[in-house]
Design a protein around this motif. Structure first.
Motif, short mmCIF file in Angstrom:
data_model
loop_
_atom_site.label_atom_id
_atom_site.label_comp_id
_atom_site.label_asym_id
_atom_site.label_seq_id
_atom_site.Cartn_x
_atom_site.Cartn_y
_atom_site.Cartn_z
N LEU A 54 14.06 8.38 -1.90
CA LEU A 54 12.86 8.79 -1.17
C LEU A 54 12.63 7.77 -0.07
O LEU A 54 12.56 6.56 -0.35
CB LEU A 54 11.64 8.85 -2.10
CG LEU A 54 10.29 9.16 -1.43
CD1 LEU A 54 10.29 10.58 -0.86
CD2 LEU A 54 9.14 9.01 -2.42
N THR A 55 12.54 8.24 1.16
CA THR A 55 12.32 7.35 2.29
C THR A 55 10.93 7.56 2.86
O THR A 55 10.53 8.70 3.11
CB THR A 55 13.37 7.62 3.41
OG1 THR A 55 14.68 7.49 2.85
CG2 THR A 55 13.21 6.65 4.57
N VAL A 56 10.20 6.48 3.03
CA VAL A 56 8.87 6.53 3.63
C VAL A 56 8.95 5.82 4.98
O VAL A 56 9.43 4.68 5.05
CB VAL A 56 7.82 5.83 2.74
CG1 VAL A 56 6.44 5.88 3.39
CG2 VAL A 56 7.78 6.50 1.36
N VAL A 57 8.55 6.50 6.01
CA VAL A 57 8.63 5.95 7.36
C VAL A 57 7.23 5.67 7.89
O VAL A 57 6.38 6.57 7.91
CB VAL A 57 9.33 6.94 8.32
CG1 VAL A 57 9.41 6.36 9.73
CG2 VAL A 57 10.72 7.30 7.79
N SER A 58 7.01 4.43 8.26
CA SER A 58 5.75 4.08 8.91
C SER A 58 6.05 3.80 10.37
O SER A 58 6.63 2.76 10.70
CB SER A 58 5.12 2.86 8.25
OG SER A 58 3.94 2.51 8.94
N PRO A 59 5.72 4.71 11.26
CA PRO A 59 6.14 4.56 12.65
C PRO A 59 5.39 3.45 13.37
O PRO A 59 4.29 3.07 12.97
CB PRO A 59 5.81 5.92 13.27
CG PRO A 59 4.77 6.52 12.40
CD PRO A 59 4.94 5.94 11.04
N PRO A 60 5.97 2.93 14.45
CA PRO A 60 5.24 1.96 15.27
C PRO A 60 4.09 2.66 16.00
O PRO A 60 3.98 3.88 15.98
CB PRO A 60 6.30 1.45 16.26
CG PRO A 60 7.32 2.55 16.31
CD PRO A 60 7.31 3.21 14.98
N TYR A 61 3.27 1.88 16.66
CA TYR A 61 2.10 2.41 17.36
C TYR A 61 2.48 3.51 18.34
O TYR A 61 1.85 4.55 18.40
CB TYR A 61 1.40 1.26 18.08
CG TYR A 61 0.18 1.65 18.87
CD1 TYR A 61 0.18 1.59 20.26
CD2 TYR A 61 -0.98 2.06 18.23
CE1 TYR A 61 -0.94 1.94 21.00
CE2 TYR A 61 -2.11 2.41 18.96
CZ TYR A 61 -2.08 2.33 20.34
OH TYR A 61 -3.19 2.68 21.06
N TYR A 62 3.57 3.29 19.09
CA TYR A 62 3.99 4.28 20.07
C TYR A 62 4.76 5.43 19.42
O TYR A 62 5.26 6.30 20.11
CB TYR A 62 4.86 3.63 21.17
CG TYR A 62 5.92 2.70 20.66
CD1 TYR A 62 5.71 1.33 20.60
CD2 TYR A 62 7.15 3.19 20.23
CE1 TYR A 62 6.69 0.48 20.12
CE2 TYR A 62 8.13 2.35 19.76
CZ TYR A 62 7.90 0.98 19.70
OH TYR A 62 8.87 0.14 19.23
N GLY A 63 4.84 5.39 18.09
CA GLY A 63 5.46 6.50 17.37
C GLY A 63 4.45 7.36 16.63
O GLY A 63 4.83 8.16 15.77
N LEU A 64 3.19 7.19 16.94
CA LEU A 64 2.15 7.95 16.23
C LEU A 64 2.30 9.45 16.40
O LEU A 64 1.78 10.23 15.60
CB LEU A 64 0.75 7.51 16.69
CG LEU A 64 0.28 6.13 16.20
CD1 LEU A 64 -1.08 5.78 16.77
CD2 LEU A 64 0.23 6.09 14.68
N ARG B 70 0.85 -1.20 0.00
CA ARG B 70 0.00 0.00 0.00
C ARG B 70 0.88 1.26 0.00
O ARG B 70 0.60 2.23 -0.68
CB ARG B 70 -0.93 0.00 1.21
CG ARG B 70 -1.92 -1.16 1.23
CD ARG B 70 -2.80 -1.15 2.45
NE ARG B 70 -3.72 -0.02 2.46
CZ ARG B 70 -4.73 0.11 3.31
NH1 ARG B 70 -4.95 -0.81 4.22
NH2 ARG B 70 -5.51 1.16 3.27
N PHE B 71 1.95 1.22 0.79
CA PHE B 71 2.86 2.37 0.86
C PHE B 71 3.60 2.56 -0.46
O PHE B 71 3.64 3.66 -1.02
CB PHE B 71 3.89 2.16 1.98
CG PHE B 71 3.34 2.31 3.36
CD1 PHE B 71 2.84 1.20 4.03
CD2 PHE B 71 3.35 3.53 4.00
CE1 PHE B 71 2.33 1.33 5.31
CE2 PHE B 71 2.84 3.66 5.30
CZ PHE B 71 2.34 2.56 5.95
N LEU B 72 4.18 1.46 -0.93
CA LEU B 72 5.06 1.59 -2.11
C LEU B 72 4.26 1.96 -3.36
O LEU B 72 4.69 2.81 -4.15
CB LEU B 72 5.83 0.28 -2.31
CG LEU B 72 6.84 -0.02 -1.20
CD1 LEU B 72 7.42 -1.42 -1.36
CD2 LEU B 72 7.97 1.02 -1.20
N LYS B 73 3.11 1.36 -3.52
CA LYS B 73 2.29 1.64 -4.71
C LYS B 73 1.88 3.11 -4.75
O LYS B 73 1.96 3.77 -5.79
CB LYS B 73 1.03 0.79 -4.68
CG LYS B 73 1.05 -0.42 -5.55
CD LYS B 73 -0.34 -1.02 -5.69
CE LYS B 73 -0.19 -2.41 -6.29
NZ LYS B 73 -1.29 -3.28 -5.98
N SER B 74 1.43 3.60 -3.62
CA SER B 74 0.93 4.98 -3.61
C SER B 74 2.09 5.97 -3.82
O SER B 74 1.91 6.99 -4.48
CB SER B 74 0.17 5.28 -2.32
OG SER B 74 0.83 4.80 -1.20
#
Lengths: 660, 279
Positions: free
Chosen positions: A318-328, A293-297
């Motif tokens: 290009l770096t996309v970061v998806s943080p952990p729950y406690y990183g919201l 989902r991240f890479l396609k978009s």
């Protein structure tokens, strides 16, 4: 031959050095070299920082203001805190009692002669900010910065990283380091944006606003425990193992306005390659099932903007970061060549927040990271443009909408419009207001929503092709520079004039003047439609002897009339589709200026329906329901809704019987 | 008594009293129409002649709903208040209905008729509903409290990842559903005992229903839960969409009738079991 070598060798060396530096895309005014060590026990950073400032003006400059963004979280008297936003994560009593506030301590600061400027540091607090605010630190120089020349400062500093604060900080083992270093303001020579004379632009950190940075080069060495996976602005150029289980990562970035980095031992690095760009997704294992989902978009966005703006993403990474729950707390944000987009383990496919946020933040690479507008003074110029393109990209690649679940489908463009029009007060501020003047709500609805809908309305007015020309011209002229709203307006008028002459040019000027500087709402309606059967001529005409007495015509003749209203202050030209009972229709035009307008016809046809803006070119209109009138309504839609509502209520009541 | 025999006997009871399904269906449909009809009038008065109305045929229309809410939303407030009142009236009416249905199934006080029985037992059924309503609320609250307090709670500071928020449900949801269905059987059993024994104080029949259910739950529970699962399946089936709104509506109505039949079948299960085992 020997003489030739003597001549050629320096030239060869010079060219080699030049090619190593890369062809500059931007003026590279502020250039940083930072060596830092992250202490994961105490959550502190120790750093040495060198900054080389190239004076872009003919001014002699005696001061250098720095953003110390961490000081927004230093105490509860900062402007950020007083503005109304309690720093996320510091709401707990635990944090207050543990004194978990953030700070930056400058240990040393020397000019290029080695002179210490520690006694020349002063915090600036302009009238609109809290007196205790320390987010702008001014360095008063002993020797000025001469026109068009370079100046170097060497700093040594220590910082306490904030705990789970808005957009930056640490949470458990996750670090998101945004606005983490003393960052020089932007020097605006006379004629740049609103500067009549050369001036520094360096505002305090307001809770509503984001950032404004200058282009430059960064070389940052990050030393931290080896088990941490690191992502950052730019590209990784070196990695060396150090003492006591540490690794030093060296990142370099050219022609960027900012440097952001992140680290977490739990990150997985998912690499991809698209359009000559290295894509890297940093994601935690429990979210990895969503990586596509991240890479396609991200890829869709790169494709779309390269075609639309005729300019491919220019950076190698290009770096996309998806943080952990406690990183919201790090939110969904854009930084130079690095974006964040949160997700959740159980996020359904039908809720496209992952895609929407990735697309939004990647668009920001163009609007704000390349066209580097001032987000504090003119937030709509990046958020509005980004929201405009976000809707277009989402509607193209995800036509089933942002929400597509349980029979509920909502498109991206319509959701953006709907959220804007549902603001508590859509007239509270004009877009031209500084970001920190939006003190009484509706900030995001206006800055994102109204701006995006205004641009969509502009596109409706000029057409898709001309709108693309406007955007391309604007991007082409202002990439790697700092435009203001007038720069965009000038280009829009210029391109519209070329495409549609003076009429279109003045319509565009009027639209943008009202939309950016005004607060009026837009609402046109069809007030009334009538068809009156005309009697034949009756009475005496040419003489007093021939009396016309027919009561009816051989064929009916009607006087048909439609009255249109402009209910609010905003004025925009209108197309009107009038349909008659013989199946024919006519497209009329109205300049939209007066409060009312009439269309009338004398014919053997009756008006069946009247529709303002039949091609949906004016999403700014706040009520599309009253834009049309028909004497032959298709009520099947109403019955559909009623049947659904009845069934839904029956279901609810039937479920209740289980408990009764 | 075997489970299969209980299943058979319960549906035989329902077949003998099909009028109960009809009465319940008509009651709910009437109240739903009473709530929805004023909304239709409101919609027609503001948007009846708009071309946008025809787009509603395509399904959920966010733009229409949002614009309507923004432009004409003030008109909904009294309507909403009236709807809430209508819903509360319906709840009371269903209690009245159940007060009439149970003696009908028990074949008790036949001379009084369905509505007569409903009036006669209404207050006892209402009190019983309130007691068990509090019990349901308590169970739901306890489950929610456990969910939020389990391990590190919901704290962003302490939770290691968000999968735990989902995995907690894997444990809690089945336990909650099992306990809830147990309480529902208990509630229906208590109804049968109260009516059969003409009890005015409710706690003794409630306790008796609990004891007897605790001894005989293996027979009743599977049938009761089967019906609940079928109700859940019909909720999904009734949500299907077809090309024409009328087809969608009719299919949903059939699903609703079947759901009501299953609800009454559950009442019939405890009555049939009670009649065989306890009388």
């Amino acid at each position: 031959m020997k003489k030739l070598h003597i001549i050629l060798l320096p030239l060869i060396v010079f060219l080699s050095v030049g090619s190593l530096a890369g062809q500059a895309l931007s003026p590279r005014t502020d250039n940083y070299r930072i060596r830092l060590t992250l202490d994961t026990e105490r959550h502190q950073v120790q750093a040495r920082q060198s900054i080389v400032f190239h004076n872009p003006s003919t001014d002699t400059i005696w001061t250098m203001p720095f953003h110390i963004y961490y000081h927004a979280f230093k105490n509860n008297q900062s402007t950020f805190f007083q503005d109304g936003n309690r720093p996320f994560g510091l709401a707990s009593e635990k944090d207050v009692l543990a004194c978990r506030w953030a700070w930056v301590d400058i240990l040393s600061i020397e000019d290029e002669t080695g002179y210490s400027l520690l006694d020349s540091l002063f915090y600036l607090t302009p009238p609109a900010s809290s007196e205790a605010d320390q987010t702008v630190l001014e360095v008063r120089l002993r020797n000025p910065i001469l026109p068009l020349s370079s100046y170097r400062l060497e700093l040594e500093w220590y910082s306490q990283i904030p705990h789970m604060s808005i957009r930056t900080g640490y949470g458990q083992d996750y670090y998101f380091m945004a606005q983490w270093y003393p960052k020089l303001g932007v020097y605006e020579p006379a004629g740049t944006r609103f500067a009549e004379v050369g001036q520094w632009n360096c505002h305090p950190y307001y809770s509503n606003t984001e950032y404004y940075g200058e282009f430059g080069q960064y070389e940052v060495q990050i030393t931290l425990p080896s088990d941490h996976v690191v992502g950052a602005t730019g590209v990784l150029t070196k990695q060396t193992e150090g003492e006591a289980g540490t690794t030093t990562h060296t990142f370099t970035a050219n022609d960027v306005i900012d440097f952001t980095w992140t680290a977490c031992p739990r990150f997985l690095s998912v690499k991809d390659y698209w359009r000559e760009v290295d894509l890297e997704l940093l994601i935690v294992p429990e979210h990895q099932h969503q990586q596509d989902r991240f890479l396609k978009s991200a890829k869709h966005t790169l494709d779309y903007l390269a075609a639309y703006l005729d300019y491919a993403y220019p950076y190698p990474k290009l770096t996309v970061v998806s943080p952990p729950y406690y990183g919201l707390f790090s939110g969904a944000m854009e930084y130079s060549t690095l974006v964040t987009s949160p997700t959740l383990y159980a996020l359904p496919l039908g809720i496209k927040t992952t895609e929407t946020l990735v697309i939004h933040e990647v668009i920001h690479q163009y609007f704000q990271q390349m066209v580097a507008t001032n987000e504090q003074e003119e937030p709509w110029m990046d958020e509005g443009f980004t929201a405009f393109f976000e809707s277009k990209i989402m509607d193209q690649y995800y036509p089933r909408g942002v929400v597509d679940i349980w029979g509920v489908q909502i498109g991206a463009g319509e959701l953006r419009r709907g959220r804007f029009l549902s603001a508590s007060n859509i007239k509270v501020n004009p877009l031209s207001d500084f970001g920190w003047w939006f003190r009484h709500g509706s900030y995001s609805e206006l800055v994102y929503g109204k701006a995006a809908v205004l641009l969509s309305t502009l596109e409706g007015l000029v057409g898709e092709d001309t709108m693309r020309d406007i955007m391309r011209t604007y991007f082409d002229r202002w990439k790697f520079r700092h435009p203001c709203r007038e720069d965009f307006i000038v280009i829009a008028e210029e391109v519209a004039g070329q495409a549609g002459g003076e009429t279109l040019q003045s319509q565009v000027a009027d639209l943008l003047q009202q939309g950016i500087y005004g607060t009026d709402a837009c609402d046109y309606s069809v007030h009334q439609v009538s068809n009156q059967l005309l009697p034949p001529p009756q009475g005496f005409f040419e003489s007093t002897t021939d009396c016309y007495q027919e009561l009816e015509r051989d064929e009916p003749l009607y006087y048909s009339r439609a009255i249109l209203f402009r209910n609010e202050g905003f004025r925009v030209p209108q197309e009107i589709l009038v349909t008659f009972d013989d199946g024919t229709s006519v497209l009329e035009f109205w300049d939209g200026q007066a409060r009312s307008h009439e269309l009338s016809y004398t014919s053997n046809r009756q008006i069946v329906s009247v529709q303002l803006d039949p091609n949906n070119k004016i999403p700014l209109d706040k009520n599309l329901i009253n834009n049309s009138y028909t004497s032959e309504p298709d009520v099947s839609g109403l019955w559909y809704y009623l049947a659904n509502a009845t069934t839904w209520l029956q279901g609810l009541m039937t479920n209740t019987t289980v408990f009764l | 008594m075997s489970t299969l025999r209980l299943l058979r006997d319960s549906w035989r009871l329902i077949r003998r009293h099909l009028h109960l399904i009809v009465r319940l269906y008509v009651l709910i449909l009437t109240v739903a129409i009473l709530i929805v009809w004023p909304a239709k009038t409101l919609l027609e008065s503001y948007a009846g002649n708009s071309l946008l109305l025809s787009q509603l045929n395509e399904g959920f229309n966010y733009t229409f709903l949002n614009d309507f809410k923004n432009a004409y939303g003030a008109g909904w407030v009294p309507l909403f208040q009236q709807s809430v009142l209508s819903f509360l009236v319906l709840l009371v009416a269903i209690v009245f209905f159940m007060a009439g249905a149970v003696p009908t199934l028990l074949n008790q006080r036949t001379s009084a008729g369905f509505w007569g029985n409903g009036g006669y037992y209404f207050w006892r059924m209402l009190r019983l509903t309130v007691y068990f309503g509090l019990l349901h609320l308590g169970l739901a609250g306890l489950t929610f409290w456990i969910y939020t307090q389990w391990g590190d709670g919901l704290s962003l500071e302490a939770l290691s990842d968000d999968t735990v928020l989902v995995y907690r449900l894997y444990y809690l949801a089945p336990v909650y559903l099992i306990l809830t269905s147990w309480i529902l059987i208990w509630q229906d059993s208590a109804k049968a005992i109260i009516i059969q024994t003409e009890a005015t104080w409710l706690f003794r029949p409630i306790a008796r229903a609990f004891r007897q259910l605790a001894r005989q739950w293996a027979t009743v529970y599977p049938v009761y839960v089967l019906h609940l699962l079928l109700i859940a399946a019909l909720v999904a089936w009734g949500a299907l969409r077809f090309d024409h709104w009328l087809v969608t509506f009719l299919v949903a109505q059939v699903a609703l009738v079947l759901r009501m039949a299953l609800r009454l079948a559950n009442l019939a299960v405890v009555v049939a079991w009670y009649k065989k085992k306890l009388l």
